[in-house]
Design a protein around this motif. Structure first.
Motif, PDB file in Angstrom:
ATOM      1  N   ILE A 148       0.832  -1.205   0.000  1.00 52.27           N
ATOM      2  CA  ILE A 148       0.000   0.000   0.000  1.00 52.27           C
ATOM      3  C   ILE A 148       0.868   1.257   0.000  1.00 52.27           C
ATOM      4  CG2 ILE A 148      -1.760   1.258   1.283  1.00 52.27           C
ATOM      5  CD1 ILE A 148      -2.740  -1.411   2.370  1.00 52.27           C
ATOM      6  N   VAL A 149       1.902   1.267   0.832  1.00 52.45           N
ATOM      7  CA  VAL A 149       2.787   2.434   0.909  1.00 52.45           C
ATOM      8  C   VAL A 149       3.526   2.647  -0.413  1.00 52.45           C
ATOM      9  CG1 VAL A 149       4.835   3.360   2.062  1.00 52.45           C
ATOM     10  CG2 VAL A 149       3.036   2.266   3.402  1.00 52.45           C
TER      11      VAL A 149
ATOM     12  N   THR B  58       0.771  15.945  -3.571  1.00 57.49           N
ATOM     13  CA  THR B  58       1.972  15.406  -2.931  1.00 57.49           C
ATOM     14  C   THR B  58       3.210  15.803  -3.732  1.00 57.49           C
ATOM     15  OG1 THR B  58       0.662  13.519  -2.196  1.00 57.49           O
ATOM     16  CG2 THR B  58       3.050  13.332  -2.028  1.00 57.49           C
TER      17      THR B  58
ATOM     18  N   LYS C 143       6.933  11.968  -2.091  1.00 62.48           N
ATOM     19  CA  LYS C 143       6.705  10.669  -2.727  1.00 62.48           C
ATOM     20  C   LYS C 143       7.961   9.811  -2.686  1.00 62.48           C
ATOM     21  CE  LYS C 143       4.119  10.370  -6.393  1.00 62.48           C
ATOM     22  NZ  LYS C 143       2.892   9.779  -5.835  1.00 62.48           N
TER      23      LYS C 143
ATOM     24  N   ILE D  14       8.077   8.272   0.709  1.00 65.98           N
ATOM     25  CA  ILE D  14       7.071   7.211   0.828  1.00 65.98           C
ATOM     26  C   ILE D  14       7.561   5.945   0.135  1.00 65.98           C
ATOM     27  CG2 ILE D  14       4.728   6.539   0.189  1.00 65.98           C
ATOM     28  CD1 ILE D  14       3.904   9.438   0.501  1.00 65.98           C
TER      29      ILE D  14
ATOM     30  N   LEU E 249       1.374   4.302  -3.071  1.00 66.72           N
ATOM     31  CA  LEU E 249       1.237   5.739  -2.838  1.00 66.72           C
ATOM     32  C   LEU E 249       2.502   6.501  -3.211  1.00 66.72           C
ATOM     33  CD1 LEU E 249      -0.593   5.698   0.615  1.00 66.72           C
ATOM     34  CD2 LEU E 249      -1.599   5.998  -1.644  1.00 66.72           C
ATOM     35  N   GLY E 250       3.645   5.829  -3.193  1.00 73.04           N
ATOM     36  CA  GLY E 250       4.902   6.504  -3.506  1.00 73.04           C
ATOM     37  C   GLY E 250       5.337   6.424  -4.946  1.00 73.04           C
TER      38      GLY E 250
ATOM     39  N   ILE F 268      -1.563  11.646  -6.485  1.00 76.32           N
ATOM     40  CA  ILE F 268      -2.604  11.682  -5.462  1.00 76.32           C
ATOM     41  C   ILE F 268      -2.522  13.030  -4.758  1.00 76.32           C
ATOM     42  CG2 ILE F 268      -3.488  10.638  -3.359  1.00 76.32           C
ATOM     43  CD1 ILE F 268      -2.300   8.010  -4.208  1.00 76.32           C
TER      44      ILE F 268
END
Length: 215
Positions: free
Chosen positions: A94-95, A108, A113, A116, A98-99, A105
């Protein structure tokens, strides 16, 4: 280049999580050695959760371990490590999503990023270390009991579940390393690009060289 490394690292991490799940649920962590077996038509194998016996006629009987506190310490530790590795790997997926640089998203920033993605890579590596510790510890106990001349129990050999765990740990460490290396690759490209676009301006002429007036 950085985006490609991140995508490949994430794919390897997802595959490693699938292998970790298969390894944890596998009942073939160790198989009874055929050396001391009376007949080759019967097999006995065990996993983290149950013990099974199969025959050449196709019958299969499995029984769960009825107690938890009565289990060997290394078996309880391997259970905890495998469950922890699966949870950490799922969180790292999941992390890492997002990165990814190819996913936008909100607002950011790029440095955020990058941090992340780096966190996701470190979590993947940590998950691989947990899996590697569990399967290696279990395999060491099986090998030690097999070669111990004073061991009076049933002798087992390494099962396919352990090989799944080793493969999962390697993929997790490799995927996490690629996510971490993608950040280094981006930093290098950014520094070289910023240097290549340097602008040089001529210094303004000083007043000392101006025409002097004579009275």
């Amino acid at each position: 280049m950085a985006v490609g490394l991140q995508v490949v690292g994430l794919v390897l991490g997802v595959v490693s999580w699938c292998l970790q799940s298969s390894c944890t649920s596998s009942q073939v962590w160790k198989v009874r050695s055929q050396v001391e077996s009376l007949t080759s038509s019967q097999w006995q194998f065990e996993g983290l959760w149950m013990s099974c016996a199969a025959t050449s006629l196709g019958s299969l009987q499995c029984s769960r371990f009825k107690t938890v506190l009565g289990l060997p310490a290394h078996l309880q530790a391997c259970r905890a490590l495998m469950i922890l590795s699966m949870l950490v790997s799922l969180a790292s997926i999941i992390v890492s999503v997002l990165g990814l640089k190819c996913i936008k998203i909100g607002r950011t920033s790029e440095p955020t990023k990058d941090q992340i993605a780096l966190s996701g890579g470190i979590m993947f590596i940590l998950s691989g270390v947990f899996t590697l510790t569990a399967v290696s510890w279990y395999a060491a106990r099986v090998i030690n009991d097999f070669y111990d001349p004073l061991y009076g129990g049933v002798r087992f050999e390494l099962g396919t579940g352990l090989y799944l765990g080793w493969a999962a740990s390697c993929l997790a460490v490799l995927g996490g390393s690629m996510l971490c290396c993608s950040l280094l690759d981006f930093s290098y490209n950014y520094s070289t690009t910023s240097r290549g676009h340097s602008i040089y301006r001529a210094a303004p002429a000083s007043d000392s060289g101006s025409t002097k007036a004579y009275v």
